[in-house]
Design a protein around this motif. Structure first.
Motif, PDB file in Angstrom:
ATOM      1  N   MET A   1     -15.656 -21.899  24.331  1.00 50.95           N
ATOM      2  CA  MET A   1     -16.310 -22.639  23.259  1.00 50.95           C
ATOM      3  C   MET A   1     -16.879 -21.688  22.214  1.00 50.95           C
ATOM      4  SD  MET A   1     -16.825 -25.688  22.385  1.00 50.95           S
ATOM      5  CE  MET A   1     -17.840 -26.810  21.538  1.00 50.95           C
ATOM      6  N   THR A   2     -17.424 -20.569  22.672  1.00 46.41           N
ATOM      7  CA  THR A   2     -18.001 -19.603  21.747  1.00 46.41           C
ATOM      8  C   THR A   2     -16.933 -19.018  20.830  1.00 46.41           C
ATOM      9  OG1 THR A   2     -19.683 -19.024  23.371  1.00 46.41           O
ATOM     10  CG2 THR A   2     -19.355 -17.488  21.590  1.00 46.41           C
ATOM     11  N   ASP A   3     -15.733 -18.820  21.374  1.00 44.77           N
ATOM     12  CA  ASP A   3     -14.648 -18.279  20.566  1.00 44.77           C
ATOM     13  C   ASP A   3     -14.287 -19.233  19.429  1.00 44.77           C
ATOM     14  OD1 ASP A   3     -14.496 -16.026  22.109  1.00 44.77           O
ATOM     15  OD2 ASP A   3     -12.920 -16.825  23.415  1.00 44.77           O
ATOM     16  N   ILE A   4     -14.236 -20.528  19.743  1.00 46.62           N
ATOM     17  CA  ILE A   4     -13.907 -21.519  18.720  1.00 46.62           C
ATOM     18  C   ILE A   4     -15.001 -21.561  17.653  1.00 46.62           C
ATOM     19  CG2 ILE A   4     -13.587 -23.993  18.304  1.00 46.62           C
ATOM     20  CD1 ILE A   4     -12.282 -24.163  21.065  1.00 46.62           C
ATOM     21  N   THR A   5     -16.251 -21.505  18.088  1.00 45.14           N
ATOM     22  CA  THR A   5     -17.380 -21.518  17.145  1.00 45.14           C
ATOM     23  C   THR A   5     -17.328 -20.300  16.229  1.00 45.14           C
ATOM     24  OG1 THR A   5     -18.736 -22.659  18.798  1.00 45.14           O
ATOM     25  CG2 THR A   5     -19.888 -21.626  16.966  1.00 45.14           C
ATOM     26  N   SER A   6     -17.016 -19.151  16.784  1.00 38.83           N
ATOM     27  CA  SER A   6     -16.922 -17.931  15.976  1.00 38.83           C
ATOM     28  C   SER A   6     -15.801 -18.040  14.952  1.00 38.83           C
ATOM     29  CB  SER A   6     -16.677 -16.720  16.865  1.00 38.83           C
ATOM     30  OG  SER A   6     -17.759 -16.523  17.735  1.00 38.83           O
ATOM     31  N   ILE A   7     -14.678 -18.589  15.371  1.00 42.87           N
ATOM     32  CA  ILE A   7     -13.538 -18.738  14.457  1.00 42.87           C
ATOM     33  C   ILE A   7     -13.886 -19.715  13.341  1.00 42.87           C
ATOM     34  CG2 ILE A   7     -11.178 -19.612  14.280  1.00 42.87           C
ATOM     35  CD1 ILE A   7     -10.717 -18.472  17.124  1.00 42.87           C
ATOM     36  N   VAL A   8     -14.517 -20.844  13.701  1.00 42.88           N
ATOM     37  CA  VAL A   8     -14.915 -21.834  12.698  1.00 42.88           C
ATOM     38  C   VAL A   8     -15.923 -21.221  11.725  1.00 42.88           C
ATOM     39  CG1 VAL A   8     -16.145 -24.017  12.346  1.00 42.88           C
ATOM     40  CG2 VAL A   8     -14.396 -23.843  14.128  1.00 42.88           C
ATOM     41  N   ASN A   9     -16.879 -20.489  12.229  1.00 38.20           N
ATOM     42  CA  ASN A   9     -17.873 -19.835  11.358  1.00 38.20           C
ATOM     43  C   ASN A   9     -17.208 -18.827  10.423  1.00 38.20           C
ATOM     44  OD1 ASN A   9     -20.089 -21.253  12.281  1.00 38.20           O
ATOM     45  ND2 ASN A   9     -20.592 -19.732  13.851  1.00 38.20           N
ATOM     46  N   LEU A  10     -16.240 -18.080  10.928  1.00 35.73           N
ATOM     47  CA  LEU A  10     -15.532 -17.109  10.108  1.00 35.73           C
ATOM     48  C   LEU A  10     -14.742 -17.807   9.010  1.00 35.73           C
ATOM     49  CD1 LEU A  10     -14.681 -14.197   9.554  1.00 35.73           C
ATOM     50  CD2 LEU A  10     -12.832 -14.511  11.209  1.00 35.73           C
ATOM     51  N   VAL A  11     -14.054 -18.895   9.353  1.00 36.71           N
ATOM     52  CA  VAL A  11     -13.283 -19.645   8.362  1.00 36.71           C
ATOM     53  C   VAL A  11     -14.215 -20.224   7.298  1.00 36.71           C
ATOM     54  CG1 VAL A  11     -11.875 -21.717   8.017  1.00 36.71           C
ATOM     55  CG2 VAL A  11     -11.356 -20.146   9.890  1.00 36.71           C
ATOM     56  N   LEU A  12     -15.332 -20.791   7.705  1.00 40.74           N
ATOM     57  CA  LEU A  12     -16.299 -21.328   6.744  1.00 40.74           C
ATOM     58  C   LEU A  12     -16.844 -20.228   5.832  1.00 40.74           C
ATOM     59  CD1 LEU A  12     -18.286 -23.884   8.931  1.00 40.74           C
ATOM     60  CD2 LEU A  12     -16.668 -24.382   7.090  1.00 40.74           C
ATOM     61  N   PHE A  13     -17.130 -19.073   6.403  1.00 39.99           N
ATOM     62  CA  PHE A  13     -17.632 -17.948   5.614  1.00 39.99           C
ATOM     63  C   PHE A  13     -16.609 -17.524   4.571  1.00 39.99           C
ATOM     64  CE2 PHE A  13     -17.942 -13.343   4.958  1.00 39.99           C
ATOM     65  CZ  PHE A  13     -19.224 -13.267   4.440  1.00 39.99           C
ATOM     66  N   VAL A  14     -15.351 -17.418   4.967  1.00 40.96           N
ATOM     67  CA  VAL A  14     -14.294 -17.030   4.032  1.00 40.96           C
ATOM     68  C   VAL A  14     -14.156 -18.066   2.926  1.00 40.96           C
ATOM     69  CG1 VAL A  14     -11.788 -16.696   3.812  1.00 40.96           C
ATOM     70  CG2 VAL A  14     -13.046 -15.602   5.678  1.00 40.96           C
ATOM     71  N   CYS A  15     -14.244 -19.345   3.276  1.00 40.26           N
ATOM     72  CA  CYS A  15     -14.153 -20.404   2.262  1.00 40.26           C
ATOM     73  C   CYS A  15     -15.310 -20.326   1.268  1.00 40.26           C
ATOM     74  CB  CYS A  15     -14.136 -21.773   2.933  1.00 40.26           C
ATOM     75  SG  CYS A  15     -12.608 -22.122   3.812  1.00 40.26           S
ATOM     76  N   VAL A  16     -16.514 -20.100   1.765  1.00 39.37           N
ATOM     77  CA  VAL A  16     -17.685 -20.002   0.888  1.00 39.37           C
ATOM     78  C   VAL A  16     -17.567 -18.792  -0.023  1.00 39.37           C
ATOM     79  CG1 VAL A  16     -20.182 -19.560   0.858  1.00 39.37           C
ATOM     80  CG2 VAL A  16     -19.240 -21.300   2.386  1.00 39.37           C
ATOM     81  N   VAL A  17     -17.151 -17.665   0.498  1.00 42.07           N
ATOM     82  CA  VAL A  17     -16.982 -16.463  -0.325  1.00 42.07           C
ATOM     83  C   VAL A  17     -15.910 -16.695  -1.388  1.00 42.07           C
ATOM     84  CG1 VAL A  17     -16.182 -14.068  -0.293  1.00 42.07           C
ATOM     85  CG2 VAL A  17     -17.835 -14.854   1.393  1.00 42.07           C
ATOM     86  N   GLY A  18     -14.823 -17.343  -1.030  1.00 43.51           N
ATOM     87  CA  GLY A  18     -13.772 -17.652  -2.000  1.00 43.51           C
ATOM     88  C   GLY A  18     -14.281 -18.580  -3.089  1.00 43.51           C
ATOM     89  N   TYR A  19     -15.038 -19.599  -2.697  1.00 41.92           N
ATOM     90  CA  TYR A  19     -15.595 -20.535  -3.678  1.00 41.92           C
ATOM     91  C   TYR A  19     -16.545 -19.820  -4.633  1.00 41.92           C
ATOM     92  CZ  TYR A  19     -18.505 -24.179  -5.663  1.00 41.92           C
ATOM     93  OH  TYR A  19     -19.202 -24.958  -6.533  1.00 41.92           O
ATOM     94  N   LEU A  20     -17.424 -18.988  -4.090  1.00 47.22           N
ATOM     95  CA  LEU A  20     -18.376 -18.265  -4.940  1.00 47.22           C
ATOM     96  C   LEU A  20     -17.667 -17.292  -5.876  1.00 47.22           C
ATOM     97  CD1 LEU A  20     -21.264 -17.587  -2.406  1.00 47.22           C
ATOM     98  CD2 LEU A  20     -21.197 -19.281  -4.242  1.00 47.22           C
ATOM     99  N   THR A  21     -16.589 -16.690  -5.429  1.00 41.73           N
ATOM    100  CA  THR A  21     -15.817 -15.784  -6.273  1.00 41.73           C
ATOM    101  C   THR A  21     -15.192 -16.542  -7.441  1.00 41.73           C
ATOM    102  OG1 THR A  21     -15.358 -14.365  -4.392  1.00 41.73           O
ATOM    103  CG2 THR A  21     -13.923 -14.125  -6.306  1.00 41.73           C
ATOM    104  N   ARG A  22     -14.603 -17.711  -7.150  1.00 39.03           N
ATOM    105  CA  ARG A  22     -14.020 -18.533  -8.215  1.00 39.03           C
ATOM    106  C   ARG A  22     -15.093 -19.026  -9.182  1.00 39.03           C
ATOM    107  NH1 ARG A  22     -11.350 -20.777  -3.895  1.00 39.03           N
ATOM    108  NH2 ARG A  22     -12.492 -22.724  -4.134  1.00 39.03           N
ATOM    109  N   LEU A  23     -16.246 -19.406  -8.649  1.00 33.73           N
ATOM    110  CA  LEU A  23     -17.343 -19.867  -9.497  1.00 33.73           C
ATOM    111  C   LEU A  23     -17.815 -18.753 -10.427  1.00 33.73           C
ATOM    112  CD1 LEU A  23     -19.392 -22.082 -10.212  1.00 33.73           C
ATOM    113  CD2 LEU A  23     -20.835 -21.201  -8.371  1.00 33.73           C
ATOM    114  N   ARG A  24     -17.932 -17.550  -9.898  1.00 35.54           N
ATOM    115  CA  ARG A  24     -18.351 -16.410 -10.717  1.00 35.54           C
ATOM    116  C   ARG A  24     -17.342 -16.140 -11.839  1.00 35.54           C
ATOM    117  NH1 ARG A  24     -17.787 -10.410  -9.154  1.00 35.54           N
ATOM    118  NH2 ARG A  24     -18.849  -9.393 -10.857  1.00 35.54           N
ATOM    119  N   ALA A  25     -16.051 -16.217 -11.512  1.00 35.24           N
ATOM    120  CA  ALA A  25     -15.005 -15.995 -12.518  1.00 35.24           C
ATOM    121  C   ALA A  25     -15.081 -17.067 -13.606  1.00 35.24           C
ATOM    122  CB  ALA A  25     -13.634 -15.992 -11.861  1.00 35.24           C
TER     123      ALA A  25
END
Length: 63
Positions: A1-25
């Protein structure tokens, strides 16, 4: 379960960073466009000249 949570958190983090990068541009392009508009208005004002022509910087100084 912890592995799935870590993967989900990583995917969410990447999505947020991508969104913020596009917003900054987007905000950077918007600021550059506003600057170009301000420069064009300043040029038009300088070309027009005459009484009542004021600077666009808010100083209230007549040209």
């Amino acid at each position: 379960m912890t592995d799935i949570t870590s993967i989900v958190n990583l995917v969410l983090f990447v999505c947020v960073v991508g969104y913020l990068t596009r917003l900054r541009a987007t905000l950077t392009r918007s600021a550059e466009a506003q600057e170009r508009i301000a420069q064009a208005l300043e040029r038009q004002l300088a070309e027009k000249g005459g009484a009542g022509a004021t600077l666009l910087d808010g100083s209230g100084v007549d040209r």
